[in-house]
Write a protein that holds these residues in place. Sequence first.
Motif, PDB file in Angstrom:
ATOM      1  N   TYR A  32      39.138  49.097  71.431  1.00  0.00           N
ATOM      2  CA  TYR A  32      39.737  50.378  70.906  1.00  0.00           C
ATOM      3  C   TYR A  32      39.698  50.378  69.567  1.00  0.00           C
ATOM      4  N   LEU A  33      39.016  49.462  68.481  1.00  0.00           N
ATOM      5  CA  LEU A  33      38.884  49.768  67.321  1.00  0.00           C
ATOM      6  C   LEU A  33      38.044  51.022  67.072  1.00  0.00           C
ATOM      7  N   ASP A  34      38.434  51.715  65.882  1.00  0.00           N
ATOM      8  CA  ASP A  34      37.830  52.988  65.504  1.00  0.00           C
ATOM      9  C   ASP A  34      38.000  54.056  66.648  1.00  0.00           C
ATOM     10  N   LYS A  35      38.880  53.829  67.468  1.00  0.00           N
ATOM     11  CA  LYS A  35      39.148  54.877  68.662  1.00  0.00           C
ATOM     12  C   LYS A  35      40.563  55.256  68.692  1.00  0.00           C
ATOM     13  N   ALA A  36      40.916  56.440  69.112  1.00  0.00           N
ATOM     14  CA  ALA A  36      42.291  56.961  69.203  1.00  0.00           C
ATOM     15  C   ALA A  36      43.010  56.472  70.149  1.00  0.00           C
ATOM     16  N   ILE A  37      44.138  55.884  69.704  1.00  0.00           N
ATOM     17  CA  ILE A  37      45.090  55.172  70.678  1.00  0.00           C
ATOM     18  C   ILE A  37      46.882  55.818  70.371  1.00  0.00           C
ATOM     19  N   ARG A  38      47.399  55.749  71.343  1.00  0.00           N
ATOM     20  CA  ARG A  38      48.901  56.034  71.380  1.00  0.00           C
ATOM     21  C   ARG A  38      49.716  55.009  71.401  1.00  0.00           C
ATOM     22  N   VAL A  39      50.688  54.899  70.726  1.00  0.00           N
ATOM     23  CA  VAL A  39      51.743  53.860  70.630  1.00  0.00           C
ATOM     24  C   VAL A  39      53.024  54.139  70.600  1.00  0.00           C
ATOM     25  N   LYS A  40      53.821  53.559  71.638  1.00  0.00           N
ATOM     26  CA  LYS A  40      55.297  53.895  71.626  1.00  0.00           C
ATOM     27  C   LYS A  40      56.157  52.499  71.100  1.00  0.00           C
ATOM     28  N   PHE A  41      56.853  52.841  70.672  1.00  0.00           N
ATOM     29  CA  PHE A  41      57.896  51.786  69.784  1.00  0.00           C
ATOM     30  C   PHE A  41      59.217  51.650  70.308  1.00  0.00           C
ATOM     31  N   SER A  42      59.814  50.266  70.409  1.00  0.00           N
ATOM     32  CA  SER A  42      61.227  50.271  70.840  1.00  0.00           C
ATOM     33  C   SER A  42      61.984  51.218  69.665  1.00  0.00           C
ATOM     34  N   GLY A  43      63.109  51.874  70.385  1.00  0.00           N
ATOM     35  CA  GLY A  43      63.849  52.735  69.522  1.00  0.00           C
ATOM     36  C   GLY A  43      63.553  54.138  69.805  1.00  0.00           C
ATOM     37  N   GLY A  44      62.157  54.492  70.431  1.00  0.00           N
ATOM     38  CA  GLY A  44      61.681  55.669  71.001  1.00  0.00           C
ATOM     39  C   GLY A  44      60.637  56.543  70.364  1.00  0.00           C
ATOM     40  N   ARG A  45      60.253  56.086  69.267  1.00  0.00           N
ATOM     41  CA  ARG A  45      59.324  56.660  68.309  1.00  0.00           C
ATOM     42  C   ARG A  45      57.758  56.563  68.945  1.00  0.00           C
ATOM     43  N   GLU A  46      57.004  57.691  68.972  1.00  0.00           N
ATOM     44  CA  GLU A  46      55.610  57.534  69.586  1.00  0.00           C
ATOM     45  C   GLU A  46      54.965  58.200  68.266  1.00  0.00           C
ATOM     46  N   SER A  47      53.632  57.467  68.332  1.00  0.00           N
ATOM     47  CA  SER A  47      52.483  58.029  67.443  1.00  0.00           C
ATOM     48  C   SER A  47      51.268  57.820  67.883  1.00  0.00           C
ATOM     49  N   ALA A  94      58.035  45.871  67.200  1.00  0.00           N
ATOM     50  CA  ALA A  94      58.156  46.978  67.532  1.00  0.00           C
ATOM     51  C   ALA A  94      57.429  47.792  68.583  1.00  0.00           C
ATOM     52  N   VAL A  95      56.220  47.221  68.787  1.00  0.00           N
ATOM     53  CA  VAL A  95      55.371  48.049  69.882  1.00  0.00           C
ATOM     54  C   VAL A  95      55.827  47.806  71.602  1.00  0.00           C
ATOM     55  N   VAL A  96      55.863  48.645  71.998  1.00  0.00           N
ATOM     56  CA  VAL A  96      56.392  48.544  73.283  1.00  0.00           C
ATOM     57  C   VAL A  96      55.097  48.875  74.306  1.00  0.00           C
ATOM     58  N   LEU A  97      54.192  49.872  73.930  1.00  0.00           N
ATOM     59  CA  LEU A  97      53.141  50.317  74.735  1.00  0.00           C
ATOM     60  C   LEU A  97      51.828  50.833  73.718  1.00  0.00           C
ATOM     61  N   ILE A  98      50.760  50.622  74.218  1.00  0.00           N
ATOM     62  CA  ILE A  98      49.355  50.954  73.666  1.00  0.00           C
ATOM     63  C   ILE A  98      48.650  51.610  74.645  1.00  0.00           C
ATOM     64  N   CYS A  99      48.087  52.679  74.435  1.00  0.00           N
ATOM     65  CA  CYS A  99      46.996  53.301  75.457  1.00  0.00           C
ATOM     66  C   CYS A  99      46.146  54.202  74.559  1.00  0.00           C
ATOM     67  N   PRO A 100      44.981  54.210  75.451  1.00  0.00           N
ATOM     68  CA  PRO A 100      43.948  54.959  74.683  1.00  0.00           C
ATOM     69  C   PRO A 100      44.237  56.522  74.925  1.00  0.00           C
ATOM     70  N   MET A 101      43.831  57.383  73.999  1.00  0.00           N
ATOM     71  CA  MET A 101      44.214  58.669  74.088  1.00  0.00           C
ATOM     72  C   MET A 101      42.976  59.292  75.253  1.00  0.00           C
ATOM     73  N   ASP A 102      41.911  58.988  75.131  1.00  0.00           N
ATOM     74  CA  ASP A 102      40.992  59.280  76.404  1.00  0.00           C
ATOM     75  C   ASP A 102      41.481  58.904  77.760  1.00  0.00           C
ATOM     76  N   GLY A 103      41.946  59.627  78.489  1.00  0.00           N
ATOM     77  CA  GLY A 103      42.407  59.126  79.657  1.00  0.00           C
ATOM     78  C   GLY A 103      43.996  58.893  79.934  1.00  0.00           C
ATOM     79  N   CYS A 104      44.556  59.477  78.838  1.00  0.00           N
ATOM     80  CA  CYS A 104      45.961  59.223  78.618  1.00  0.00           C
ATOM     81  C   CYS A 104      46.601  60.567  78.749  1.00  0.00           C
ATOM     82  N   GLU A 105      47.452  60.878  79.754  1.00  0.00           N
ATOM     83  CA  GLU A 105      48.250  62.238  79.746  1.00  0.00           C
ATOM     84  C   GLU A 105      49.721  62.043  80.054  1.00  0.00           C
TER      85      GLU A 105
END
Length: 116
Positions: A32-47, A94-105
Amino acid sequence: VVGGGNTERRDGAGGEQKDKKRKESILDLSKYLDKAIRVKFSGGRESSGILKGFDQLLNLVLDNTIEYLRDPDDPYKLTEDTKERGLVVCRGTAVVLICPMDGCEAIANPFVQQDG
């Protein structure tokens, strides 16, 4: 015999020298290096952002990071509001979930009871 002729090396822990194993991460994020990912954190933040680096503790370096803001009245609901954060370092504990942005909905939560 002078010197005893014994060349066995001890490490001071009462045993032979142990091989040091390098700790490996549970996840292989190198694809996933140099690719877009989505990350969810404990406490509810998402980036989301471009993964620039990581280590075995899942500390992440994200570039062009966007934080998705939560509804102040309902902490389980994302709003349309976002904040640009730029280059960030995310702490792995703090990282709870990591997923690639392509194929993520986003899908509706099937466990939330609908009003009606």
